[in-house]
Enzyme design. Structure first.
Site, PDB file in Angstrom:
ATOM      1  N   SER A 101       0.832  -1.197   0.000  1.00 43.78           N
ATOM      2  CA  SER A 101       0.000   0.000   0.000  1.00 43.78           C
ATOM      3  C   SER A 101       0.876   1.261   0.000  1.00 43.78           C
ATOM      4  O   SER A 101       1.653   1.457  -0.921  1.00 43.78           O
ATOM      5  CB  SER A 101      -0.948  -0.068   1.200  1.00 43.78           C
ATOM      6  OG  SER A 101      -1.893   0.953   1.176  1.00 43.78           O
ATOM      7  N   HIS A 126      -2.426  -1.226  -4.335  1.00 50.03           N
ATOM      8  CA  HIS A 126      -3.891  -1.235  -4.444  1.00 50.03           C
ATOM      9  C   HIS A 126      -4.391   0.195  -4.336  1.00 50.03           C
ATOM     10  O   HIS A 126      -3.615   1.122  -4.105  1.00 50.03           O
ATOM     11  CB  HIS A 126      -4.538  -2.149  -3.394  1.00 50.03           C
ATOM     12  CG  HIS A 126      -4.365  -1.688  -1.977  1.00 50.03           C
ATOM     13  ND1 HIS A 126      -4.920  -2.350  -0.912  1.00 50.03           N
ATOM     14  CD2 HIS A 126      -3.714  -0.629  -1.427  1.00 50.03           C
ATOM     15  CE1 HIS A 126      -4.616  -1.729   0.212  1.00 50.03           C
ATOM     16  NE2 HIS A 126      -3.883  -0.683  -0.080  1.00 50.03           N
TER      17      HIS A 126
END
Length: 197
Positions: A101, A126
């Site tokens: 992330s 993501h």
């Protein structure tokens, strides 16, 4: 029994006796920085302060940011990324363990050609998440608009840093995409994979 942060001896130039300092303070003096937790405002401010201080101290010597992070808050992560671009010394990023992330976003933000992953490291990208379930309808819409802006910002930075087409990065950010060190190198998030000899 918790041991806390290990202490190591350190002697300042001109001093006869060494004093005991925690290992991270000793490593900071060698320009080695660590992101080994979830990204939040506290760690973001600490890393930003260290990068600014060390760049004032010597603006030609590289900084090394070791990353083992599950990700975290977007704005504090973007603040770290922006500081890395702002300071004069090159910031080399090293992924050890996991850069997921915001951790992968910061990893990609290292000086291009100076981004490295250890051989068994994992990288994950993501889209940014939100706490919609806590918001009321009006707040939900405002938060959704802000989230779309943040997603666009992150996507454009990944495109710039990886040389991947916008549509590829956009599609990959729709879900959690995990990569090995060599896959992250092929994707353009890192430039090198460390070799164990």
């Amino acid at each position: 029994m918790p041991i806390g942060v290990p202490k190591v001896p350190f002697r300042s130039p001109g001093e006869e006796d060494a004093s005991w300092v925690d290992v991270y303070n000793r490593l900071y003096r060698e320009r080695l920085l660590f992101l080994g937790q979830e990204v939040d405002s506290e760690i973001s401010n600490q890393l930003i302060g260290l990068m600014v201080y060390l760049s004032i101290e010597n603006d030609t010597k590289d900084l090394y940011l070791f990353i083992n992070s599950p990700g975290g808050w977007v704005i504090p992560g973007v603040a770290i990324y922006d500081t890395m671009q702002f300071v004069r010394p090159d910031v080399q990023t090293i992924c050890m363990g996991l850069a997921a992330s915001m951790g992968s976003f910061i990893l990609a933000g290292g000086e291009i050609t100076k981004r490295l992953a250890f051989p068994h490291a994992r990288v994950m990208i993501h889209q940014p998440a939100s706490s919609f379930y806590e918001a009321q309808t009006g707040e939900f819409i405002l938060e959704a608009e802000e989230l779309l802006k943040l997603r666009e910002t992150l996507t454009r930075v990944y495109v710039q840093r990886t040389d991947k087409p916008l549509w590829v990065v956009s599609e990959d950010m729709e879900r959690d995409v995990f990569m090995s060190a060599t896959e992250a190198q092929a994707y353009g998030i890192v430039d090198l994979v460390a070799v164990v000899e």
